[in-house]
Scaffold this active site. Sequence first.
Site, PDB file in Angstrom:
ATOM      1  CB  SER A 198      -6.697 -32.934 -11.675  1.00 20.91           C
ATOM      2  OG  SER A 198      -5.667 -33.366 -11.735  1.00 20.91           O
ATOM      3  CE1 TYR A 251      -7.219 -35.273  -6.207  1.00 22.81           C
ATOM      4  CE2 TYR A 251      -5.599 -35.742  -8.265  1.00 22.81           C
ATOM      5  CZ  TYR A 251      -6.457 -34.826  -7.592  1.00 22.81           C
ATOM      6  OH  TYR A 251      -6.600 -33.434  -7.892  1.00 22.81           O
ATOM      7  CE  LYS A 284      -9.987 -33.190  -7.579  1.00 27.61           C
ATOM      8  NZ  LYS A 284     -10.788 -32.331  -7.043  1.00 27.61           N
TER       9      LYS A 284
HETATM   10  P1  NAD Z   1      -5.129 -28.230  -0.358  1.00 31.63           P
HETATM   11  O1  NAD Z   1      -5.012 -29.696   0.335  1.00 31.63           O
HETATM   12  O2  NAD Z   1      -3.820 -27.383  -0.132  1.00 31.63           O
HETATM   13  O3  NAD Z   1      -6.506 -27.805   0.048  1.00 31.63           O
HETATM   14  C1  NAD Z   1      -7.603 -28.325   0.170  1.00 31.63           C
HETATM   15  C2  NAD Z   1      -8.377 -27.803   1.559  1.00 31.63           C
HETATM   16  O4  NAD Z   1      -9.654 -28.292   1.386  1.00 31.63           O
HETATM   17  C3  NAD Z   1      -7.541 -27.893   2.720  1.00 31.63           C
HETATM   18  O5  NAD Z   1      -7.256 -26.562   3.209  1.00 31.63           O
HETATM   19  C4  NAD Z   1      -8.324 -28.813   3.545  1.00 31.63           C
HETATM   20  O6  NAD Z   1      -8.011 -28.505   4.803  1.00 31.63           O
HETATM   21  C5  NAD Z   1      -9.836 -28.467   2.915  1.00 31.63           C
HETATM   22  N1  NAD Z   1     -10.599 -29.570   3.027  1.00 31.63           N
HETATM   23  C6  NAD Z   1     -10.572 -31.105   2.636  1.00 31.63           C
HETATM   24  N2  NAD Z   1     -11.232 -31.820   2.976  1.00 31.63           N
HETATM   25  C7  NAD Z   1     -12.334 -30.994   3.548  1.00 31.63           C
HETATM   26  C8  NAD Z   1     -13.495 -31.196   3.889  1.00 31.63           C
HETATM   27  N3  NAD Z   1     -14.169 -32.219   4.159  1.00 31.63           N
HETATM   28  N4  NAD Z   1     -14.353 -30.116   4.427  1.00 31.63           N
HETATM   29  C9  NAD Z   1     -13.607 -28.935   4.550  1.00 31.63           C
HETATM   30  N5  NAD Z   1     -12.669 -28.666   3.990  1.00 31.63           N
HETATM   31  C10 NAD Z   1     -11.922 -29.669   3.404  1.00 31.63           C
HETATM   32  O7  NAD Z   1      -4.963 -28.616  -1.943  1.00 31.63           O
HETATM   33  P2  NAD Z   1      -4.855 -27.810  -3.199  1.00 31.63           P
HETATM   34  O8  NAD Z   1      -3.587 -27.824  -3.663  1.00 31.63           O
HETATM   35  O9  NAD Z   1      -5.092 -26.186  -2.806  1.00 31.63           O
HETATM   36  O10 NAD Z   1      -6.050 -28.379  -4.107  1.00 31.63           O
HETATM   37  C11 NAD Z   1      -7.274 -27.778  -4.100  1.00 31.63           C
HETATM   38  C12 NAD Z   1      -8.325 -28.520  -5.210  1.00 31.63           C
HETATM   39  O11 NAD Z   1      -7.536 -28.560  -6.462  1.00 31.63           O
HETATM   40  C13 NAD Z   1      -8.409 -29.862  -4.553  1.00 31.63           C
HETATM   41  O12 NAD Z   1      -9.790 -30.367  -5.074  1.00 31.63           O
HETATM   42  C14 NAD Z   1      -7.417 -30.664  -5.794  1.00 31.63           C
HETATM   43  O13 NAD Z   1      -7.543 -32.131  -6.021  1.00 31.63           O
HETATM   44  C15 NAD Z   1      -7.212 -29.708  -6.749  1.00 31.63           C
HETATM   45  N6  NAD Z   1      -6.165 -29.847  -7.691  1.00 31.63           N
HETATM   46  C16 NAD Z   1      -5.058 -29.681  -7.174  1.00 31.63           C
HETATM   47  C17 NAD Z   1      -3.803 -29.836  -7.746  1.00 31.63           C
HETATM   48  C18 NAD Z   1      -2.341 -29.489  -7.289  1.00 31.63           C
HETATM   49  O14 NAD Z   1      -1.244 -30.051  -7.749  1.00 31.63           O
HETATM   50  N7  NAD Z   1      -2.197 -28.648  -5.923  1.00 31.63           N
HETATM   51  C19 NAD Z   1      -3.669 -29.934  -9.161  1.00 31.63           C
HETATM   52  C20 NAD Z   1      -5.207 -30.424  -9.925  1.00 31.63           C
HETATM   53  C21 NAD Z   1      -6.254 -30.359  -8.972  1.00 31.63           C
HETATM   54  C1  WQD Z   2       6.260 -33.738 -11.484  1.00 29.22           C
HETATM   55  C2  WQD Z   2       7.544 -34.584 -12.037  1.00 29.22           C
HETATM   56  C3  WQD Z   2       7.927 -36.599 -11.090  1.00 29.22           C
HETATM   57  C4  WQD Z   2       8.955 -35.592  -7.093  1.00 29.22           C
HETATM   58  C5  WQD Z   2       0.613 -34.597  -9.796  1.00 29.22           C
HETATM   59  C6  WQD Z   2      -0.605 -35.365  -9.568  1.00 29.22           C
HETATM   60  C7  WQD Z   2      -1.622 -34.615 -10.447  1.00 29.22           C
HETATM   61  C8  WQD Z   2      -1.825 -33.207 -10.257  1.00 29.22           C
HETATM   62  C9  WQD Z   2      -0.558 -32.267 -10.341  1.00 29.22           C
HETATM   63  C10 WQD Z   2      -3.746 -32.950  -8.687  1.00 29.22           C
HETATM   64  C11 WQD Z   2       7.325 -36.031 -12.373  1.00 29.22           C
HETATM   65  C12 WQD Z   2       9.115 -35.867 -10.849  1.00 29.22           C
HETATM   66  C13 WQD Z   2       8.701 -35.380  -8.444  1.00 29.22           C
HETATM   67  C14 WQD Z   2      10.319 -36.071  -7.011  1.00 29.22           C
HETATM   68  C15 WQD Z   2      10.709 -36.286  -9.107  1.00 29.22           C
HETATM   69  N1  WQD Z   2      -2.388 -33.116  -8.833  1.00 29.22           N
HETATM   70  N2  WQD Z   2       9.482 -35.859  -9.368  1.00 29.22           N
HETATM   71  N3  WQD Z   2      11.091 -36.136  -8.000  1.00 29.22           N
HETATM   72  O1  WQD Z   2       2.870 -36.282 -10.976  1.00 29.22           O
HETATM   73  O2  WQD Z   2       2.966 -34.418 -12.528  1.00 29.22           O
HETATM   74  O3  WQD Z   2       1.180 -34.393 -10.927  1.00 29.22           O
HETATM   75  O4  WQD Z   2       0.252 -33.305  -9.442  1.00 29.22           O
HETATM   76  O5  WQD Z   2      -4.589 -33.184  -9.254  1.00 29.22           O
HETATM   77  O6  WQD Z   2      -2.769 -35.372 -10.581  1.00 29.22           O
HETATM   78  O7  WQD Z   2      -0.515 -36.603 -10.207  1.00 29.22           O
HETATM   79  O8  WQD Z   2       3.561 -33.829 -10.225  1.00 29.22           O
HETATM   80  O9  WQD Z   2       4.926 -32.682  -8.684  1.00 29.22           O
HETATM   81  O10 WQD Z   2       4.618 -35.026  -8.304  1.00 29.22           O
HETATM   82  O11 WQD Z   2       5.977 -34.487 -10.286  1.00 29.22           O
HETATM   83  O12 WQD Z   2      11.456 -36.648  -9.988  1.00 29.22           O
HETATM   84  O13 WQD Z   2      10.778 -36.018  -5.538  1.00 29.22           O
HETATM   85  O14 WQD Z   2       8.507 -34.612 -11.109  1.00 29.22           O
HETATM   86  O15 WQD Z   2       8.214 -37.980 -11.720  1.00 29.22           O
HETATM   87  O16 WQD Z   2       7.880 -36.335 -13.615  1.00 29.22           O
HETATM   88  P1  WQD Z   2       2.661 -34.835 -11.366  1.00 29.22           P
HETATM   89  P2  WQD Z   2       4.685 -34.114  -9.323  1.00 29.22           P
END
Ligand code: NAD
Ligand code: WQD
Length: 342
Positions: free
Chosen positions: A128, A160, A164
Site C-alpha cells: 500500500s 495498518y 504492510k
Molecule cells: P477486502 O477486505 O475487500 O478483501 C480482503 C479479503 O480477504 C476479504 O474477502 C476477506 O474476507 C479476506 N480475508 C481476510 N482475512 C482473511 C483470512 N485470515 N483468511 C482468509 N481470508 C481472509 O480488501 P481489498 O480492498 O480487496 O484489499 C485487498 C488487499 O489489498 C489487502 O491486503 C489490503 O490491505 C490491500 N490494499 C487495499 C487498498 C484499498 O484501498 N482497498 C489499498 C492498498 C492495499
Molecule cells: C481519501 C480522501 C479524506 C472520507 C486509505 C488508506 C490507505 C489505502 C487507501 C489501504 C482523504 C477524504 C474521506 C470522507 C473525506 N488503503 N475523505 N470524507 O485515506 O487516502 O487512504 O485508503 O492500503 O492506506 O489510508 O483514502 O478514501 O479514506 O480518503 O473527505 O468521508 O477523502 O480526508 O483526503 P486515504 P480515503
Amino acid sequence: MKVLVTGGAGYIGSHTSVRLLENGYEVIIADNFYNSSPEVIDKIEIITGKRPKLYECDIRSRDELRTVFKKEAQTGEIDFVIHFAGYKAVGESVEKPLMYYDNNVLQTVALLEVMAERSVKNLVFSSSAAVYSTSALEDLLKKHPSGISEDFPLGAANPYGRTKLIIENILRDVFYADKSWNIGILRYFNPIGAHPSGLIGENPRGVPNNLLPYIARVASGELARLNVYGGDYDTPDGTCIRDYIHIMDLAEGHIAMLSHLDGLSVYNLGTGRGYSVLDIVKIFEKANGIKVPYKISERREGDIPISFANSKKAERQLNWLAQRDIAAMCKDAWNFIKNKTD
Ligand code: NAD
Ligand code: WQD
C-alpha cells in the site's frame, strides 16, 4: 497456469480474479468471507463464463493451507500465489493493533511457510501507499513533482501501514535467504470504481471510511451528506489530493506483474495524477447526473494533504499503464452501488 488468490472474494481480489480468468489462468480462491460473501464467486462466473475454484479457509491456519495446496497438487501444483487476504481499515488498526498484526503479519508468515514446504515460490503481495513515510512527504513532493516513487523513504504512520511494511521486510529477508523466490510487491494508491457490469464492486459493511463508497451512499440517499475532512489544506481548493486508480486497471497491474515476476521487485500502482476531494464530488455529480450534498468539516487525524504515485517504473518494466479516467471510476462506482441488491 494455476493461481491461488488469497482474499479472492474481496474487492481487489474479485476484480483480479476476473482478469486472471479472462487471461487464461486457472483461479483458486481461498477466503474466509470475513469481509466478503460467497455470492461473489457466482458473479465472477457470470462475468467470465468460468467458475473459480473456492476453498473457504483461514489463511492463518497452516493446516487449512496445507490442505488447499495438497488437494490442488492432485491436478498440478499451484504456480503463483497472489496474496490479498488481510484487514485494511486504518482507524480500526489503531484501536485493535494486535488483530492487525495477527491477521496481516502472522497470516503472511503462515502462507510463506506452507508455500516453501511445497516449493511454490512465486508470490505477488498487496502492499500500500501507506508504507511511505508521511513526515517529509510534502517537502519531497515539492522537490519531486512527478510523484511518490518507490525509493521514497518508508515509515508507516499507523498500525495498518506498519503491518504492510513489516511484511515487505519479511519478504525481503525471505528473498535474501533463498534467491529462488520470485516476489512482486505492489503498492496500491487509492483503488476505486467497479467492474463495468455492475456485478462486483466495493460494498463495505457499516458506514464507509473511504471517500468513494461514502459518496455513493450519499448519492443513494442512505447518508445525508459527505463530510469533507478539512478545507484548509495547502492545496488549490483546500481539500486533500489523492491518486485514485480504477479497480480494473489495478487488476490488470497484477496480470502484468505475473508475467514479469523475476527476483524481488516493488512497484507503485497509481495513475500519477492527483484529484482533490472536491474535484471528486464534482466529477461524480457530472458523470452520474446526481447531486452529492457536502459540508466542509474538521480535518481527519492522520490525513496527509497530497499523495500521488510516480508509476513510471511499472510503465517501463511491466509495460503497464492505467487507462481509465476519473469519470469512468466515478461512473462505475455508482453503477455498482445503484444496482446492488443486498
Ligand atoms: P477486502 O477486505 O475487500 O478483501 C480482503 C479479503 O480477504 C476479504 O474477502 C476477506 O474476507 C479476506 N480475508 C481476510 N482475512 C482473511 C483470512 N485470515 N483468511 C482468509 N481470508 C481472509 O480488501 P481489498 O480492498 O480487496 O484489499 C485487498 C488487499 O489489498 C489487502 O491486503 C489490503 O490491505 C490491500 N490494499 C487495499 C487498498 C484499498 O484501498 N482497498 C489499498 C492498498 C492495499
Ligand atoms: C481519501 C480522501 C479524506 C472520507 C486509505 C488508506 C490507505 C489505502 C487507501 C489501504 C482523504 C477524504 C474521506 C470522507 C473525506 N488503503 N475523505 N470524507 O485515506 O487516502 O487512504 O485508503 O492500503 O492506506 O489510508 O483514502 O478514501 O479514506 O480518503 O473527505 O468521508 O477523502 O480526508 O483526503 P486515504 P480515503
